[in-house]
Design a protein around this motif. Sequence first.
Motif, short mmCIF file in Angstrom:
data_model
loop_
_atom_site.label_atom_id
_atom_site.label_comp_id
_atom_site.label_asym_id
_atom_site.label_seq_id
_atom_site.Cartn_x
_atom_site.Cartn_y
_atom_site.Cartn_z
N GLN A 94 -32.93 -2.98 46.81
CA GLN A 94 -32.71 -3.51 45.05
C GLN A 94 -33.45 -4.40 44.84
O GLN A 94 -32.94 -4.00 43.91
CB GLN A 94 -30.88 -2.62 45.42
N GLU A 177 -30.98 2.24 44.90
CA GLU A 177 -30.70 1.45 43.88
C GLU A 177 -32.36 0.79 43.72
O GLU A 177 -31.74 -1.20 43.41
CB GLU A 177 -29.66 0.49 44.20
N THR A 180 -30.80 -1.48 39.96
CA THR A 180 -29.92 -1.98 39.35
C THR A 180 -30.32 -3.74 39.57
O THR A 180 -29.23 -3.71 38.19
CB THR A 180 -28.94 -1.67 40.57
N SER A 209 -27.91 5.99 43.32
CA SER A 209 -27.63 5.21 42.69
C SER A 209 -25.90 4.83 42.15
O SER A 209 -25.06 5.73 42.37
CB SER A 209 -28.38 5.29 41.14
N ASP A 211 -25.27 4.73 38.91
CA ASP A 211 -25.30 4.63 37.86
C ASP A 211 -25.26 6.63 38.21
O ASP A 211 -27.13 7.27 37.95
CB ASP A 211 -27.07 4.69 36.76
#
Lengths: 594, 319, 312
Positions: A94, A177, A180, A209, A211
């Motif tokens: 991430q 991620e 992010t 993720s 999202d």
Amino acid sequence: MALLEVKNLSVSFPTADGTLHVVRDVSFSVEAGDFFGIVGESGSGKSVLVQAILGLVPGAKLSGQALFNGRDLIGLPAEELRRIRGAKISMIFQDPLSSLHPQYTVGQQLVEAITTHQKVPKSEARSRAISMMRKVGIKDAERRADSYPHQFSGGMRQRIMIAMALLLQPELIIADEPTTALDSTVQAQILDLLSSMQRELNTTVIMISHDLSVVSRVASQMMVLYAGTCMELGAADEVFTSPSHPYTARLLAATPSVHNTEHRLRPIDGSLPSLLAPPTGCAFAPRCELADERCRGTLPPLEEHRSGRLAACFHPDTELAAPEPVIARSAGQQEGAPPIISAQGIKLSFSAGSWPHKRQVNVLKGVDLQLFEGETLGLVGESGCGKSTLVRVIAGLLQPQEGSVLVEGQELGAPNTESWKQARHLVQMVFQDPFGSLNPKRRVGSIIADPFMIHTDLRGEQLKSRVRELMDLVGLNPEHYNRFPSEFSGGQRQRIGIARALALKPKVVLFDEPVSALDVSVQAQILNLISDLQRELGLSYIFISHDLSVVRHISDRVAVMDRGQIIELAGAQQLYENPQTDFTKTLLAASARS
Amino acid sequence: MFMFLLKRLGFGLLVLFLLSLFVFLLFFVAPGDPARAIAGDKATEELLAQIRDTLGLNQPLYQQYLDFASRLLHGDLGFSYRSQQPVTELIFDRLPVTMSLVGGAMVLWLLIGIPVGVASARKPGSLRDRIGQSFAMTGISFPTFVLGMILLYTLYSLPAKAGFLLFPPSGYIELAQSPVQWAWHLVLPWITLALVTAAVYARLTRAQMLEVLGEDYIRTARAKGVREQSVIYKHAFRSAMTPLVTQLGIDIGVMLGGVIVIEQVFGLAGVGSLAVQAVQTQDRPVIIGVVLLGGLFVAVANILVDIAYTRLDARVRTA
Amino acid sequence: MSAHTLTPAAATAAPEVKQRSSLRMTVDYLLKDRASLIAASFLVLLVLFALAAPLLAGITGHPANDQFRETGLTPAGVPVGPGTEFWLGADQLGRDVLVRLAYGARVSLIVGVVASLAAASIGIMVGMVAGYFGGKVDTVLSRCIDLVMSVPFLLAALALVSVLGASLPLSVGVIVFFSWTSLARVIRGQVIALRQREFVEAARSLGAGHWGIIFRDILPNLAAPIIIYATLMIPSSIVFEATLSFLGMGIVPPDASWGGMLAEASGNSIYLTAWWLVLFPGLALLFTTLAFNVLGDGLRDALDPRTRRKAK
């Protein structure tokens, strides 16, 4: 044969308070060439799942199977697993700044990825590293290879991480991620890069993720996790457009969209079950409107339903009740009424660095902004554009070098002056981080009572009852008066922050990214609360967010900031449908795609 | 970066200036008459007046300090009240002893402390870690002179009484004279100093390594498939080194104070025992000389640390 | 969610699981930590021992500074070892080691605790002010901290003692002067981190004053480092005092102190025959510092879940 086949995988951690069941009985398979998305809110176990398979989570207890090319990774000797990591399966994390070693150049780190697994001369490894850097879009790669990670921007660092993951042409790339931590425009570029690389090099990608929409945009297959269990599994676009599991459906209904502002968000009530004592039945049952006795008692198996999609539910494919329409606000901008807040020519700069490299950083370069009674003004922009600084100037936390802020026509003045103190009653602020904005060592009752202690003579029982009223107003149980902030969930903490801001009955509330630290299901609860309070109390808001759909959902007018200036300001609908500046267009394009 | 070092150098000079002011004022405001201290109790008034005149004690305070400071800048620390020798000569005669003591001990404590700390951090909670931590805990709790006396008793006195000499009695043999004798005479003081200090390094190394091993970039290294040995030494220890170097600089800086006790216990005639003698005999020029030398050590060590720091940390180096 | 955020605290935030208060957790942890328990018990006994010093003098009939040359020394002038008359032996002047040890414990504990409390108070104030106000205030205070840290403390202490003469208050003063800096640095660092937390900004935006924020919002969050560092400051103060006394610059003889007892034993090499003169004060000193250090480490693990997780 599938490239990766995970069968009945469970991951748990022994802790002082009992065993944490982070992943429970998850099965899925990833075919070669797939772009496989794993979606889940925080606490869903999505990161632990993949990292544990690769032996990157110390202290984790694993059971089940994870067959990679038919070979079980679980229980593999550490040395064998090490040979696979980086060479056959590589990872992208991430936060690209903290994931790169600060003391080695990126070139050295890329070269190491090669020499760890292959016996090649340093010079050859270096030229391979540089050509991969070029491939992921780093200009002047030859020279940049000798730079350190901190000398790159966030997006460039993530490109380097991607280059590192691609170097040995692994069969599987796991991206955890990957976008992010990045701004939305950069986010879109990185996603593009990732999918083009996947096509070009014909590798398999697993992307994790929180999202749903990001995953649905790039993934071919998608798995939805909740509280460590698999809820739904199927073709990504189908899961996104017509979810089979009520959790997926509710998650989508709770997500604000740039295109749809007609409906009230439908939050998912309640919160994640404790991973120490997960429910025996469906993990989502306590929050599900369709749940019955069977759901609570027995774990629904992952079965094939409509159109080949797998869902673990006894009531799949049930239509959700239609969302409520947005309740129109009575108040709005009144013609000719004076603004409640007026900021004029705000200039602010910080000095950075130390002598002799001291320099001035101009954060705000002459900003004018007006807020009218009863309206919500959205403020959007990328990180570092000065939007947080601007609201702190309006809140009186920072003093601008030039310009003035008028609150109801009164000059705000310097901190601790009489006019500044008066302004506390009119303007209050809600902060981003629900963990950081409440003092962990003080009880909730005392935190909410703070404004009364500072500004009024209210004490004892009277004070207590006012605090209880406020807790009730924002949907907190007034019985929890004596608890510490750590005993509340993120959403509840944000309610505490709102209650504190409302204590002095202000007319204006400034929100600085109030929902960006929250999961989607909780975010919707808070957004609805914020709208309801505005209607009931006739408040005016300035609302900062990096998320354009959230801003679209809540704002009447929207201001776009870039590099210390407001470059565009218009009614929400007008701005989103007919943006005037190139910057706004890029911003909207990036957010529509992610 | 050059400017940064220049600033640090300025600070070092400021420290030395303030320190010289401190010792100067301390002895100026102190009760007692330096002239009498030099001449002895039976001196006549004329003699005392003459001494005061030569020492400039009749001058105004600031003039005295300026004289004092200008002599300092010329490396002139005055003469010992007792032996009438130049203070610089006294100190330089004894400096090799102290340097040998500190230098040898430093090598030892780094060789003991860092590996113990790394071994502990690799498997926190394991038996190896618990043994390492117990060693470190005992070491930091041991007052230097207690450990020294115990070692002296068990490794020197007891065998000596039984008739065989494991180690020589106190004393110092010059390195040039006989390296073996030199080392043999210093082994016990070295061990004492090294054990006590190694404990600090073991704890610091362990804490730093654990901190760094939790970083994201360590996970990246493991995800790349880097061998565990490389993860520990090339990735983790590289980052953990910076605070260790800082600590080493501090320790070298204050060592002059730290060896006082060791020299006392083992009867070594180094700068530390010179200071103790000077205090006991109220020999002010010598005390001033040793204190200023101590300050100089700290200032130089600080600047060395800063240079090392800028070499070690890419973020500082390229800033 | 990454593996790093998977702390027990995150899991217990869920409403169904009853959360233990932080005090409760600390006590639970310490009670399970055998080393800390032993250390704490030792310190309790040590305090009782120090309190009972006059009582011991009464029971043995040997006041601390009285010399019993007939019973305590052999005709050749060698001190007698541990036995029925002198439980822990006699020293070279025929004084009772046990009784002197008890009086020495008083000195060590008083110096340790008083100096640590005073140094901790100074360190906390300086650290909080420097960290909270930042800017020029911070620059000046930080330079002061650097300055004091740059002074070779044992040498400076020697110089001071040689001029002003040895005494207990001077020892305490010197120890305080040279030990507040490390805590001040730690507190400053913590406050700089806390100051950037949003709850401080929230308090500012509510209109709270600077001192209100410092004492109501920041100080309570410093409880853990203060307790840990103050505990760890005690043993170093005790060793500092013992060192001064060992060099003859702390407690003035004939009053008893552990450092002084060791100095006398070492001074005329008498301990090479009379081992008890080194062993008992040496062990007393070692065990006392060890107990405080072990307790400090235990408290650190109990109060700071970060180090605890790593230790497991």
